[in-house]
Design an enzyme around this catalytic site. Structure first.
Site, PDB file in Angstrom:
ATOM      1  N   ASP A 108       0.810  -1.229   0.000  1.00 45.85           N
ATOM      2  CA  ASP A 108       0.000   0.000   0.000  1.00 45.85           C
ATOM      3  C   ASP A 108       0.837   1.271   0.000  1.00 45.85           C
ATOM      4  O   ASP A 108       0.330   2.360   0.210  1.00 45.85           O
ATOM      5  CB  ASP A 108      -0.955   0.007   1.198  1.00 45.85           C
ATOM      6  CG  ASP A 108      -0.226  -0.124   2.528  1.00 45.85           C
ATOM      7  OD1 ASP A 108       0.981  -0.436   2.530  1.00 45.85           O
ATOM      8  OD2 ASP A 108      -0.873   0.090   3.556  1.00 45.85           O
ATOM      9  N   LYS A 159       4.177   1.065  16.147  1.00 48.83           N
ATOM     10  CA  LYS A 159       3.179   2.035  16.621  1.00 48.83           C
ATOM     11  C   LYS A 159       3.373   2.381  18.103  1.00 48.83           C
ATOM     12  O   LYS A 159       2.565   2.017  18.958  1.00 48.83           O
ATOM     13  CB  LYS A 159       1.769   1.517  16.340  1.00 48.83           C
ATOM     14  CG  LYS A 159       1.587   1.202  14.842  1.00 48.83           C
ATOM     15  CD  LYS A 159       0.184   1.023  14.407  1.00 48.83           C
ATOM     16  CE  LYS A 159       0.070   0.911  12.894  1.00 48.83           C
ATOM     17  NZ  LYS A 159       0.671  -0.272  12.288  1.00 48.83           N
ATOM     18  N   ASP A 217       2.493   6.153   2.562  1.00 52.64           N
ATOM     19  CA  ASP A 217       1.564   5.049   2.815  1.00 52.64           C
ATOM     20  C   ASP A 217       0.170   5.570   2.470  1.00 52.64           C
ATOM     21  O   ASP A 217      -0.266   6.577   3.029  1.00 52.64           O
ATOM     22  CB  ASP A 217       1.644   4.646   4.295  1.00 52.64           C
ATOM     23  CG  ASP A 217       0.716   3.487   4.636  1.00 52.64           C
ATOM     24  OD1 ASP A 217      -0.352   3.348   4.011  1.00 52.64           O
ATOM     25  OD2 ASP A 217       1.053   2.712   5.541  1.00 52.64           O
TER      26      ASP A 217
HETATM   27  N1  GDD Z   1      -1.411 -11.257   3.013  1.00 50.81           N
HETATM   28  C1  GDD Z   1      -1.622 -10.490   4.080  1.00 50.81           C
HETATM   29  N2  GDD Z   1      -2.198 -11.044   5.181  1.00 50.81           N
HETATM   30  N3  GDD Z   1      -1.278  -9.192   4.013  1.00 50.81           N
HETATM   31  C2  GDD Z   1      -1.515  -8.424   5.098  1.00 50.81           C
HETATM   32  C3  GDD Z   1      -2.103  -8.930   6.277  1.00 50.81           C
HETATM   33  C4  GDD Z   1      -2.476 -10.335   6.308  1.00 50.81           C
HETATM   34  O1  GDD Z   1      -2.991 -10.875   7.289  1.00 50.81           O
HETATM   35  N4  GDD Z   1      -2.209  -7.906   7.175  1.00 50.81           N
HETATM   36  C5  GDD Z   1      -1.695  -6.801   6.561  1.00 50.81           C
HETATM   37  N5  GDD Z   1      -1.286  -7.111   5.304  1.00 50.81           N
HETATM   38  C6  GDD Z   1      -0.646  -6.226   4.318  1.00 50.81           C
HETATM   39  C7  GDD Z   1      -1.427  -4.948   4.001  1.00 50.81           C
HETATM   40  O2  GDD Z   1      -2.248  -5.146   2.848  1.00 50.81           O
HETATM   41  C8  GDD Z   1      -0.325  -3.940   3.727  1.00 50.81           C
HETATM   42  O3  GDD Z   1       0.106  -3.984   2.366  1.00 50.81           O
HETATM   43  C9  GDD Z   1       0.826  -4.421   4.599  1.00 50.81           C
HETATM   44  O4  GDD Z   1       0.558  -5.800   4.906  1.00 50.81           O
HETATM   45  C10 GDD Z   1       0.968  -3.613   5.899  1.00 50.81           C
HETATM   46  O5  GDD Z   1      -0.278  -3.648   6.584  1.00 50.81           O
HETATM   47  P1  GDD Z   1      -1.012  -2.285   7.001  1.00 50.81           P
HETATM   48  O6  GDD Z   1      -2.285  -2.680   7.657  1.00 50.81           O
HETATM   49  O7  GDD Z   1      -1.067  -1.335   5.865  1.00 50.81           O
HETATM   50  O8  GDD Z   1      -0.029  -1.795   8.143  1.00 50.81           O
HETATM   51  P2  GDD Z   1       0.333  -0.307   8.583  1.00 50.81           P
HETATM   52  O9  GDD Z   1       0.309   0.635   7.444  1.00 50.81           O
HETATM   53  O10 GDD Z   1      -0.510   0.033   9.755  1.00 50.81           O
HETATM   54  O11 GDD Z   1       1.858  -0.492   9.111  1.00 50.81           O
HETATM   55  C11 GDD Z   1       2.829  -1.140   8.321  1.00 50.81           C
HETATM   56  O12 GDD Z   1       3.333  -0.282   7.314  1.00 50.81           O
HETATM   57  C12 GDD Z   1       4.053   0.884   7.802  1.00 50.81           C
HETATM   58  C13 GDD Z   1       4.570   1.639   6.593  1.00 50.81           C
HETATM   59  O13 GDD Z   1       3.557   2.001   5.756  1.00 50.81           O
HETATM   60  C14 GDD Z   1       3.974  -1.612   9.243  1.00 50.81           C
HETATM   61  O14 GDD Z   1       4.830  -2.424   8.469  1.00 50.81           O
HETATM   62  C15 GDD Z   1       4.720  -0.425   9.836  1.00 50.81           C
HETATM   63  O15 GDD Z   1       5.839  -0.874  10.591  1.00 50.81           O
HETATM   64  C16 GDD Z   1       5.211   0.480   8.718  1.00 50.81           C
HETATM   65  O16 GDD Z   1       5.847   1.639   9.263  1.00 50.81           O
HETATM   66 MG    MG Z   2      -0.265   0.558   5.479  1.00 52.51          MG
END
Ligand code: GDD
Ligand code: MG
Length: 338
Positions: A108, A159, A217
């Site tokens: 994303d 977080k 993001d």
């Molecule tokens: N296949 C799969 N299965 N993908 C998943 C799952 C799951 O259960 N859960 C989350 N994802 C994918 C999401 O689609 C996304 O592309 C990515 O893993 C990260 O999940 P997000 O839900 O977008 O997390 P975030 O934005 O709160 O935090 C993450 O991204 C940040 C940077 O944008 C973390 O990695 C943070 O540490 C990071 O800073």
């Molecule tokens: Mg994200």
């Protein structure tokens, strides 16, 4: 080189748009996020990618029936239930038979990160895993990473509650050795951010490198709009067909008396006379009737904004919804449900 792309999240913060479309298939200035992600990986030598999917997986197969996205050969690993980030990496990497250094990407994120430099840094350090870092103003909703002068990770805090020790955050691109997979349980949920990275950091095997690339993001309506506006401004390379800070798909109709200011008008949209669109995105087939005003908002596929309605800031209108003529929707309204 091979890559695992995490695209399984439900995109809850972008509802109602993500009830019908997985976040990574939402277009940013006419190009789905997943294509933007893979195009950058392809520039740095990634030839094969496995998409780790769980939510609405059939839509990817339908959108890319020939198994190629931005020149990268893709395969799909579909989870029966969400395995969280590490569970998903393990499942997808095993499915694809990955047994060499590989790349992992949060699907994303929009970035033009220099992956070649990250891989070179990873190899020079002999790291087991290496994380790309990016500076942000408010690190609280990300993974916060502290390192020593050589780039060895001292702490990884997902977080953080309260004050963060640095503004450098996990940018969601990793280089990993296949040995990481041995740390991931073969079944069940596991988080790379909360379990794998802290454990690798404690073992002194995790490195991280900051970069000054463009990075965003796109997980919330505000950041999704920002990604569109930034790309219109040329921050992630020039936009073909963009004029005066806006972009209009050739298959859309914008009345000559309508005004577009940093707006994105996707395929098959119709924008009526004297409508005003500012810092907004119209997804395919959206209709803006005469005199309607849309500010800092996202209008979903086939949604209709009635004549002289006023919308914004930060409203999200779901697919096929209708905003009544003459009505007004102010800040942060989400229209459309399950
Ligand atoms: N296949 C799969 N299965 N993908 C998943 C799952 C799951 O259960 N859960 C989350 N994802 C994918 C999401 O689609 C996304 O592309 C990515 O893993 C990260 O999940 P997000 O839900 O977008 O997390 P975030 O934005 O709160 O935090 C993450 O991204 C940040 C940077 O944008 C973390 O990695 C943070 O540490 C990071 O800073
Ligand atoms: Mg994200």
């Amino acid at each position: 080189m091979r890559a695992v792309i995490l695209v399984g999240g439900m995109g809850t913060r972008l509802r109602p748009l993500t009830y019908e479309t997985p976040k990574q298939l939402l277009p940013v200035v006419g190009v789905p996020l997943i294509e933007r992600s893979l195009a950058n990986l392809a520039r740095h030598g990634v030839t094969e990618a496995v998409l780790s999917l769980g939510y609405l997986p059939e839509q990817f197969v339908t959108a890319y029936p020939d198994g190629r996205i931005a020149g990268v050969a893709v395969s799909y690993a579909v989870e029966d239930e969400p395995l969280d980030t590490a569970g998903a990496i393990g499942f997808a990497a095993r499915r694809a038979g990955i047994d060499d250094t590989f790349v992992v990407l949060n699907g994303d994120v929009v970035t033009d990160l220099d992956l070649s430099a990250l891989i070179a840094f990873h190899r020079e350090r002999g790291a087991v895993a290496t994380i790309a870092l990016h500076p942000v103003e408010d690190p609280s909703r990300y993974g916060v990473v502290t390192t020593d002068d050589d780039g060895r990770v001292q702490s990884f805090i997902e977080k953080p509650q309260g004050a963060a020790p640095t503004n450098l955050i996990n940018a969601g691109t990793y280089v990993m050795e296949p040995g990481v997979l041995a740390r991931i349980a073969p079944t069940g949920r596991m988080s790379v951010e909360r379990e794998i990275f802290p454990a690798l950091a404690a073992a002194g095997e995790l490195y991280a490198r900051a970069d000054h690339a463009y990075w965003l993001d796109t997980g919330t309506p505000a950041t999704y709009l920002q990604a569109n506006i930034d790309i219109l401004a040329g921050k992630d390379g020039p936009v073909v067909g963009a004029g005066q800070g806006s972009w209009q798909h050739p298959g859309s109709q914008v009345h000559r008396t309508a005004t577009l200011v940093q707006a994105v008008v996707d395929a098959n949209c119709v924008v009526g006379p004297r409508a005003w669109l500012e810092q907004s995105v119209l997804l395919p087939g959206a209709i803006i009737e005469e005199g309607a005003v849309v500010r800092s908002s996202i209008v979903g596929p086939q949604a209709v904004i009635g004549a002289y309605a006023e919308l914004g800031p930060t409203c999200v209108v779901g697919a096929h919804e209708r905003v009544a003529a003459g009505s007004s929707l102010r800040g942060d309204v989400r229209l459309g449900g399950v």
